[in-house]
Design a protein around this motif. Structure first.
Motif, PDB file in Angstrom:
ATOM      1  N   PRO A   5      13.889  -5.917  -3.516  1.00  0.00           N
ATOM      2  CA  PRO A   5      13.627  -6.345  -4.514  1.00  0.00           C
ATOM      3  C   PRO A   5      13.635  -8.022  -4.829  1.00  0.00           C
ATOM      4  O   PRO A   5      12.898  -8.614  -5.693  1.00  0.00           O
ATOM      5  N   ALA A   6      14.435  -8.794  -3.891  1.00  0.00           N
ATOM      6  CA  ALA A   6      14.494 -10.136  -4.088  1.00  0.00           C
ATOM      7  C   ALA A   6      13.463 -10.583  -3.366  1.00  0.00           C
ATOM      8  O   ALA A   6      13.185 -11.928  -3.591  1.00  0.00           O
ATOM      9  N   ASN A   7      12.816  -9.892  -2.393  1.00  0.00           N
ATOM     10  CA  ASN A   7      11.435 -10.494  -1.742  1.00  0.00           C
ATOM     11  C   ASN A   7      10.530  -9.401  -1.800  1.00  0.00           C
ATOM     12  O   ASN A   7      10.266  -8.764  -0.784  1.00  0.00           O
ATOM     13  N   PRO A   8       9.884  -9.756  -2.897  1.00  0.00           N
ATOM     14  CA  PRO A   8       8.932  -8.459  -3.050  1.00  0.00           C
ATOM     15  C   PRO A   8       7.470  -8.857  -2.306  1.00  0.00           C
ATOM     16  O   PRO A   8       7.384  -9.611  -1.611  1.00  0.00           O
ATOM     17  N   ALA A   9       6.792  -7.835  -2.173  1.00  0.00           N
ATOM     18  CA  ALA A   9       5.446  -7.935  -1.217  1.00  0.00           C
ATOM     19  C   ALA A   9       4.525  -8.868  -1.993  1.00  0.00           C
ATOM     20  O   ALA A   9       4.075  -8.840  -3.084  1.00  0.00           O
ATOM     21  N   VAL A  10       3.731  -9.791  -1.045  1.00  0.00           N
ATOM     22  CA  VAL A  10       2.593 -10.498  -1.524  1.00  0.00           C
ATOM     23  C   VAL A  10       1.459  -9.700  -1.409  1.00  0.00           C
ATOM     24  O   VAL A  10       0.593  -9.865  -2.059  1.00  0.00           O
ATOM     25  N   LEU A  11       1.363  -8.880  -0.441  1.00  0.00           N
ATOM     26  CA  LEU A  11       0.274  -7.853  -0.420  1.00  0.00           C
ATOM     27  C   LEU A  11       0.669  -6.509  -0.408  1.00  0.00           C
ATOM     28  O   LEU A  11       1.693  -6.067   0.214  1.00  0.00           O
ATOM     29  N   ARG A  12       0.181  -5.458  -1.235  1.00  0.00           N
ATOM     30  CA  ARG A  12       0.592  -4.316  -1.243  1.00  0.00           C
ATOM     31  C   ARG A  12      -0.585  -3.179  -1.102  1.00  0.00           C
ATOM     32  O   ARG A  12      -1.400  -3.369  -1.954  1.00  0.00           O
ATOM     33  N   VAL A  13      -0.721  -2.311  -0.251  1.00  0.00           N
ATOM     34  CA  VAL A  13      -2.147  -1.732  -0.281  1.00  0.00           C
ATOM     35  C   VAL A  13      -1.323  -0.125  -0.079  1.00  0.00           C
ATOM     36  O   VAL A  13      -0.706   0.199   0.474  1.00  0.00           O
ATOM     37  N   SER A  14      -2.071   0.555  -1.206  1.00  0.00           N
ATOM     38  CA  SER A  14      -1.822   1.986  -1.043  1.00  0.00           C
ATOM     39  C   SER A  14      -2.813   2.903  -1.117  1.00  0.00           C
ATOM     40  O   SER A  14      -4.046   2.709  -1.752  1.00  0.00           O
ATOM     41  N   GLY A  15      -2.836   4.054  -0.246  1.00  0.00           N
ATOM     42  CA  GLY A  15      -3.667   5.076  -0.377  1.00  0.00           C
ATOM     43  C   GLY A  15      -5.256   4.382  -0.096  1.00  0.00           C
ATOM     44  O   GLY A  15      -6.293   4.953  -0.229  1.00  0.00           O
ATOM     45  N   LEU A  16      -5.488   3.338   0.886  1.00  0.00           N
ATOM     46  CA  LEU A  16      -6.596   2.699   1.266  1.00  0.00           C
ATOM     47  C   LEU A  16      -7.653   3.559   1.846  1.00  0.00           C
ATOM     48  O   LEU A  16      -7.210   4.060   3.003  1.00  0.00           O
ATOM     49  N   ARG A  17      -8.744   3.899   1.344  1.00  0.00           N
ATOM     50  CA  ARG A  17      -9.929   4.410   2.158  1.00  0.00           C
ATOM     51  C   ARG A  17     -11.277   3.681   2.098  1.00  0.00           C
ATOM     52  O   ARG A  17     -11.615   3.424   0.846  1.00  0.00           O
ATOM     53  N   VAL A  18     -11.772   3.694   3.234  1.00  0.00           N
ATOM     54  CA  VAL A  18     -12.939   2.840   3.287  1.00  0.00           C
ATOM     55  C   VAL A  18     -13.929   3.651   3.946  1.00  0.00           C
ATOM     56  O   VAL A  18     -13.462   3.998   5.132  1.00  0.00           O
ATOM     57  N   THR A  19     -15.231   4.026   3.316  1.00  0.00           N
ATOM     58  CA  THR A  19     -16.260   4.866   4.212  1.00  0.00           C
ATOM     59  C   THR A  19     -17.670   3.967   4.149  1.00  0.00           C
ATOM     60  O   THR A  19     -17.702   3.251   3.165  1.00  0.00           O
ATOM     61  N   TYR A  20     -18.303   4.109   5.199  1.00  0.00           N
ATOM     62  CA  TYR A  20     -19.856   3.842   5.279  1.00  0.00           C
ATOM     63  C   TYR A  20     -20.471   4.899   5.392  1.00  0.00           C
ATOM     64  O   TYR A  20     -20.653   5.818   6.434  1.00  0.00           O
ATOM     65  N   GLY A  21     -21.100   5.384   4.383  1.00  0.00           N
ATOM     66  CA  GLY A  21     -21.914   6.705   4.217  1.00  0.00           C
ATOM     67  C   GLY A  21     -21.026   7.716   4.754  1.00  0.00           C
ATOM     68  O   GLY A  21     -19.916   7.862   4.261  1.00  0.00           O
ATOM     69  N   PRO A  22     -21.402   8.459   6.046  1.00  0.00           N
ATOM     70  CA  PRO A  22     -20.673   9.489   6.381  1.00  0.00           C
ATOM     71  C   PRO A  22     -19.390   9.129   7.138  1.00  0.00           C
ATOM     72  O   PRO A  22     -18.476   9.874   7.722  1.00  0.00           O
ATOM     73  N   THR A  23     -19.430   7.742   7.660  1.00  0.00           N
ATOM     74  CA  THR A  23     -18.256   7.208   8.507  1.00  0.00           C
ATOM     75  C   THR A  23     -17.059   7.242   7.835  1.00  0.00           C
ATOM     76  O   THR A  23     -17.048   5.916   6.767  1.00  0.00           O
ATOM     77  N   VAL A  24     -15.949   7.460   8.051  1.00  0.00           N
ATOM     78  CA  VAL A  24     -14.439   7.161   7.266  1.00  0.00           C
ATOM     79  C   VAL A  24     -14.029   6.009   8.218  1.00  0.00           C
ATOM     80  O   VAL A  24     -13.320   6.353   9.418  1.00  0.00           O
ATOM     81  N   ALA A  25     -14.001   4.727   7.730  1.00  0.00           N
ATOM     82  CA  ALA A  25     -13.430   3.791   8.695  1.00  0.00           C
ATOM     83  C   ALA A  25     -11.821   3.774   8.502  1.00  0.00           C
ATOM     84  O   ALA A  25     -11.145   3.217   9.587  1.00  0.00           O
TER      85      ALA A  25
END
Ligand SMILES: Nc1ncnc2c1ncn2[C@@H]1O[C@H](COP(=O)(O)OP(=O)(O)OP(=O)(O)O)[C@@H](O)[C@H]1O
Ligand SMILES: [Mg+2]
Length: 260
Positions: A5-25
């Motif tokens: 709590p004293a040092n919170p996240a500068v970056l927080r990523v959750s459940g990230l999904r990236v696709t290019y057409g049929p490709t799940v990257a």
């Protein structure tokens, strides 16, 4: 350096999904980078590292997931989030005829950063380019080009710095110089997310690393913690050539097969 709590996240990523057409990257990743932390994203070619960074940088729109930078949602308030980031892409180039000084002045102007001559000199000293400030971009060595591109990426002193393979192709001296600069950025309070194929680099500079493959994160910990956690895994033991190294853990978890 750890999240609290004293040092919170500068970056927080959750459940990230990236696709290019049929490709799940990127297939649903979660990670957080704390203030003053150097976080390494490791993974074989095609694992999805650049795709994850591109989504964080706002260069591509993810299929799913949430990303916040310094508390700002990248999707909801892109301009504000981008102002909190410094980005070095997998390959960066500047106009070949411009000098270092001209390039730094140009980008300082574009970012709206007012630099006095002494501040400008200080920035060049920080990346050991003060001697060659009048050199043209095309005259620079690979190491000098990478250091200049790091200076440009951080010219507005962003809380979060994203570096895609910053030391690829550099000789050991140039690599060490860049490591020093990356560690100085951490000492100045920046958080850094970098990708690398060098296990030595991950061990030397990263506080924590994630090993990624086929769009998923397989494990996250400190380099020493990863070795400890996986040293008895039969897949890791099968590839070890002596005392277990981070590379053994990496190969053990991601397999020996070469990626196209
Ligand atoms: N623009 C694109 N269009 C279609 N497919 C893409 C595109 N960019 C990446 N991919 C695919 O997405 C997957 C992840 O690629 P990505 O570049 O994110 O991997 P990476 O981990 O950065 O690899 P490397 O270590 O080689 O840089 C791969 O299968 C790749 O072929
Ligand atoms: Mg990449």
């Amino acid at each position: 350096m750890t999240l609290s709590p004293a040092n919170p996240a500068v970056l927080r990523v959750s459940g990230l999904r990236v696709t290019y057409g049929p490709t799940v990257a990127v297939d649903g990743i979660d990670l957080a980078v704390a203030e003053g932390e150097i976080f390494g994203l490791l993974g074989p070619n095609g694992a999805g590292k650049t795709s994850a960074l591109s989504a964080i940088e706002g260069l591509i729109v993810p299929r799913e997931g949430n990303i916040t930078v310094a508390g700002t949602d990248v999707h909801a308030d892109a301009m504000r989030a981008k102002a909190q980031m410094g980005v070095q892409l997998q390959s960066t180039s500047f106009h070949s005829e411009l000098t270092i000084l001209e390039i730094v002045r140009l980008f300082a102007g574009l970012y709206g950063v007012a630099l006095t001559p002494s501040e400008l000199h200080k920035r060049l000293v920080e990346i050991s380019l003060d001697d060659g400030a009048s050199k043209r971009f095309r005259q620079l060595s690979g190491g000098q080009q990478q250091r200049l591109s790091l200076l440009i990426a951080t010219i507005h002193r962003p809380p979060l710095v994203l570096l895609d393979e910053p030391t690829a192709g550099l000789d050991p001296q140039a690599r060490r110089q860049l490591w020093d600069r990356i560690q100085s950025l951490r000492a100045e309070g920046h958080s850094i997310l970098l990708t690398t194929h060098s296990m030595e680099e991950a061990q030397a500079v990263c506080d924590r690393v994630a090993i990624m493959d086929h769009g998923r994160i397989l494990t996250i910990d400190t380099p020493a913690g990863l070795i400890e956690a996986h040293k008895d895994d039969p897949r890791v033991r099968a590839v070890a050539r002596g005392a277990i190294t981070l590379e053994d853990v990496f190969i053990g978890l991601t397999g020996r097969q070469v990626r196209d």
